[in-house]
Design a protein around this motif. Structure first.
Motif, PDB file in Angstrom:
ATOM      1  N   MET A  22     -20.826  31.991   9.790  1.00 27.74           N
ATOM      2  CA  MET A  22     -21.193  30.848   8.970  1.00 27.74           C
ATOM      3  C   MET A  22     -20.053  30.389   8.052  1.00 27.74           C
ATOM      4  O   MET A  22     -19.792  29.189   7.942  1.00 27.74           O
ATOM      5  N   LYS A  65     -25.400  41.404   6.400  1.00 32.14           N
ATOM      6  CA  LYS A  65     -25.759  41.912   7.707  1.00 32.14           C
ATOM      7  C   LYS A  65     -25.641  43.424   7.698  1.00 32.14           C
ATOM      8  O   LYS A  65     -24.562  43.969   7.494  1.00 32.14           O
ATOM      9  N   ARG A  72     -28.383  46.729  -0.871  1.00 37.01           N
ATOM     10  CA  ARG A  72     -28.201  45.283  -0.830  1.00 37.01           C
ATOM     11  C   ARG A  72     -28.136  44.672  -2.227  1.00 37.01           C
ATOM     12  O   ARG A  72     -27.324  43.786  -2.484  1.00 37.01           O
ATOM     13  N   ASP A  92     -20.417  39.089   7.602  1.00 35.74           N
ATOM     14  CA  ASP A  92     -20.881  37.704   7.773  1.00 35.74           C
ATOM     15  C   ASP A  92     -19.662  36.799   7.858  1.00 35.74           C
ATOM     16  O   ASP A  92     -19.134  36.365   6.846  1.00 35.74           O
ATOM     17  N   LYS A 124     -25.060  42.502  -3.876  1.00 37.78           N
ATOM     18  CA  LYS A 124     -25.240  41.176  -4.467  1.00 37.78           C
ATOM     19  C   LYS A 124     -24.661  41.126  -5.875  1.00 37.78           C
ATOM     20  O   LYS A 124     -23.984  40.156  -6.256  1.00 37.78           O
ATOM     21  N   GLY A 157     -28.654  33.705  -1.771  1.00 37.95           N
ATOM     22  CA  GLY A 157     -29.723  34.657  -1.457  1.00 37.95           C
ATOM     23  C   GLY A 157     -29.171  35.906  -0.815  1.00 37.95           C
ATOM     24  O   GLY A 157     -28.114  36.406  -1.198  1.00 37.95           O
ATOM     25  N   TYR A 158     -29.864  36.420   0.215  1.00 39.98           N
ATOM     26  CA  TYR A 158     -29.458  37.665   0.871  1.00 39.98           C
ATOM     27  C   TYR A 158     -29.193  37.480   2.366  1.00 39.98           C
ATOM     28  O   TYR A 158     -28.862  38.445   3.059  1.00 39.98           O
ATOM     29  N   LYS A 159     -29.294  36.281   2.870  1.00 41.52           N
ATOM     30  CA  LYS A 159     -29.147  36.074   4.308  1.00 41.52           C
ATOM     31  C   LYS A 159     -27.745  36.396   4.816  1.00 41.52           C
ATOM     32  O   LYS A 159     -27.566  36.699   5.995  1.00 41.52           O
ATOM     33  N   TRP A 160     -26.759  36.304   3.943  1.00 42.71           N
ATOM     34  CA  TRP A 160     -25.376  36.567   4.364  1.00 42.71           C
ATOM     35  C   TRP A 160     -25.089  38.051   4.534  1.00 42.71           C
ATOM     36  O   TRP A 160     -24.035  38.433   5.046  1.00 42.71           O
ATOM     37  N   ARG A 170     -23.894  29.360  -0.065  1.00 43.80           N
ATOM     38  CA  ARG A 170     -24.072  30.388   0.956  1.00 43.80           C
ATOM     39  C   ARG A 170     -24.523  31.714   0.357  1.00 43.80           C
ATOM     40  O   ARG A 170     -25.359  32.421   0.932  1.00 43.80           O
ATOM     41  N   CYS A 201     -18.448  37.914   1.916  1.00 44.01           N
ATOM     42  CA  CYS A 201     -19.011  37.685   3.252  1.00 44.01           C
ATOM     43  C   CYS A 201     -18.368  38.612   4.285  1.00 44.01           C
ATOM     44  O   CYS A 201     -19.048  39.176   5.135  1.00 44.01           O
TER      45      CYS A 201
END
Length: 460
Positions: A400, A455, A322, A397, A326, A450-453, A447, A392
């Motif tokens: 969103m 999956k 991850r 992702d 990033k 961070g790291y929420k995008w 968007r 994304c």
């Protein structure tokens, strides 16, 4: 040759969990981006020549193609999104060193996408007669627009297979072959267009037919290099079923579904924009279409970097890295912003010249140049948004970003266009577009903060 070996070595570092320095990450991003950028630039050049061929026939034929262009984009967008549902899975599986399962997904993709593109072709042919009238075209341009779209829709299965071959090769890290074949397609398109438009005296219909034949040949070559020559994905290595299974289709739909929604949102808004611009007359329609083509000189390199970003993020997450994903997203976004900022300056300074290459009508040239001067101030954040979107997609992702684009296109761009276009004509519409693109870039930066995008459930 040395660069190719270095590129393969760096890709192997992603898959084998080896440490990568920032310099190596930048180099790999550049190695993967350059072939894709060259292919996109050749596509822009093809579009310039293609458009200038039609433009030489006069403002009315140009308007007939310009009227229907957003509709061809939306159908093409459906084929690209459908391909991504499978190619993202393949990128993750290759990142996880599961090549056998990646080939299994490829087999299922072939049959699924052939069926999907056949449905699109049927829909396109059935609406081709009425579409130009629905878009607000006049009686002088609707017949040519209908004929152009009918021919375009007939070749959609070949467009789909061309996207499939290119996307799968890119997912495996092979940017060179799809780039060379796309450049070849551009050259063939120019030759076939010249033959059909002028030698066969087919006019607008010749432009559609020339592009379709070029797509057919390119699709055949893409599939040859993918299915037979690819080191990782050639299907001669093992046997398997082409029938899609529930798990593969569910994952593909989870990725492609929001992208289809985004396609409707983005290109549906562009169709709405065509409806807004159409009452301004043929000069405005032609200037708008030509200015969009001229602007592609600036933003197509961003799409090339976006393609590389999708591969890098996809393989990194497939390898469960991850932090590396990033870092690749940050490097790619910065690169896209820098490249497009530099090209925006060039576009601003050469706007009349660029328009003059596409049209010989002085009114079209003058109006289009003013649009490009406005759009130059949006290119930096446009680059940010498109490369961030590629990141994304690589992460799976897509929901969103589609919601963000819905807000940006339909609320900001269309809302402002409805206010500004009646006041300032075509210039008002391009001001609305400039504001919206800057707004969209800001949302995508938010968007990816961070790291929420990311999956990690794209592959099981």
């Amino acid at each position: 040759m040395e660069k190719i070996k270095k590129k393969d070595l760096l890709l192997e570092k992603i898959r084998t969990d080896q440490k990568m320095t920032i310099r190596e990450q930048i180099l790999l991003t550049i190695y993967l981006s350059i072939p894709a950028i060259l292919a996109q630039l050749s596509s822009v050049l093809m579009s310039y020549i293609d458009t200038s061929m039609v433009g030489s026939l006069g403002a009315t034929p140009s308007a007939s193609v310009g009227l229907i262009s957003t509709s061809t984009w939306i159908f093409g967008g459906f084929t690209m999104a459908a391909t991504s549902g499978f190619s993202v899975q393949v990128a993750h599986l290759i990142g996880a060193n599961d090549f056998a399962k990646a080939r299994g997904v490829l087999r299922k993709a072939i049959l699924s996408l052939l069926i999907f593109s056949a449905v699109l072709t049927t829909i396109g042919i059935s609406i081709s007669g009425g579409l130009p009238h629905w878009l607000g075209g006049g009686d002088d341009i609707c017949p040519d627009s209908s004929a152009y779209f009918l021919i375009y829709a007939s070749f959609l299965p070949f467009v789909q297979m061309s996207y499939l071959g290119g996307s799968m090769l890119q997912a495996s890290g092979n940017m060179k072959v799809p780039s060379i074949l796309n450049i070849l397609m551009c050259c063939m398109d120019v030759v076939f267009n010249y033959i059909f438009i002028f030698k066969c005296d087919m006019g607008v219909k010749g432009a559609a037919l020339g592009t379709g034949v070029a797509e057919l040949i390119t699709a055949s070559l893409m599939l040859y290099f993918l299915l037979i020559k690819s080191k990782d994905l050639n299907l001669l290595q093992d046997k398997g079923s082409f029938l899609p299974d529930k798990e593969c289709l569910k994952t593909a739909l989870g990725i492609s579904g929001p992208m289809w929604l985004q396609n409707l949102i983005m290109h549906g808004a562009q169709i709405m924009s065509t409806i807004i611009v159409a009452p301004l007359g043929n000069i405005a329609i032609a200037a708008n279409s030509f200015a969009i083509t001229a602007e592609s000189f600036c933003y197509m390199p961003g799409y090339g970097i976006e393609v590389a970003t999708t591969t890098l993020v996809g393989q990194s997450l497939g390898a469960s890295r991850r932090r590396l994903a990033k870092q690749f997203s940050r490097i790619s976004i910065s690169m896209g912003a820098i490249v497009m900022s530099a090209l925006a300056v060039v576009m601003y300074l050469t706007a009349p010249l660029l328009m003059g290459l596409l049209s010989n009508d002085p009114d079209v040239i003058a109006l289009g140049a003013r649009c490009l001067h406005i759009e130059a101030f949006a290119e930096t954040m446009y680059g940010v948004s498109m490369v961030a979107y590629g990141a994304c997609v690589g992460a799976g992702d897509t929901l969103m970003p589609s919601a963000m684009n819905l807000l940006s296109m339909w609320v900001v761009r269309i809302g402002l266009a409805l206010i500004l276009t009646p006041m300032y004509g075509l210039i008002g519409y391009w001001i609305a577009m400039c504001i919206e693109l800057n707004f969209r870039g800001g949302m995508f930066l938010w968007r990816l903060r961070g790291y929420k995008w990311m999956k990690l459930s794209v592959i099981k």
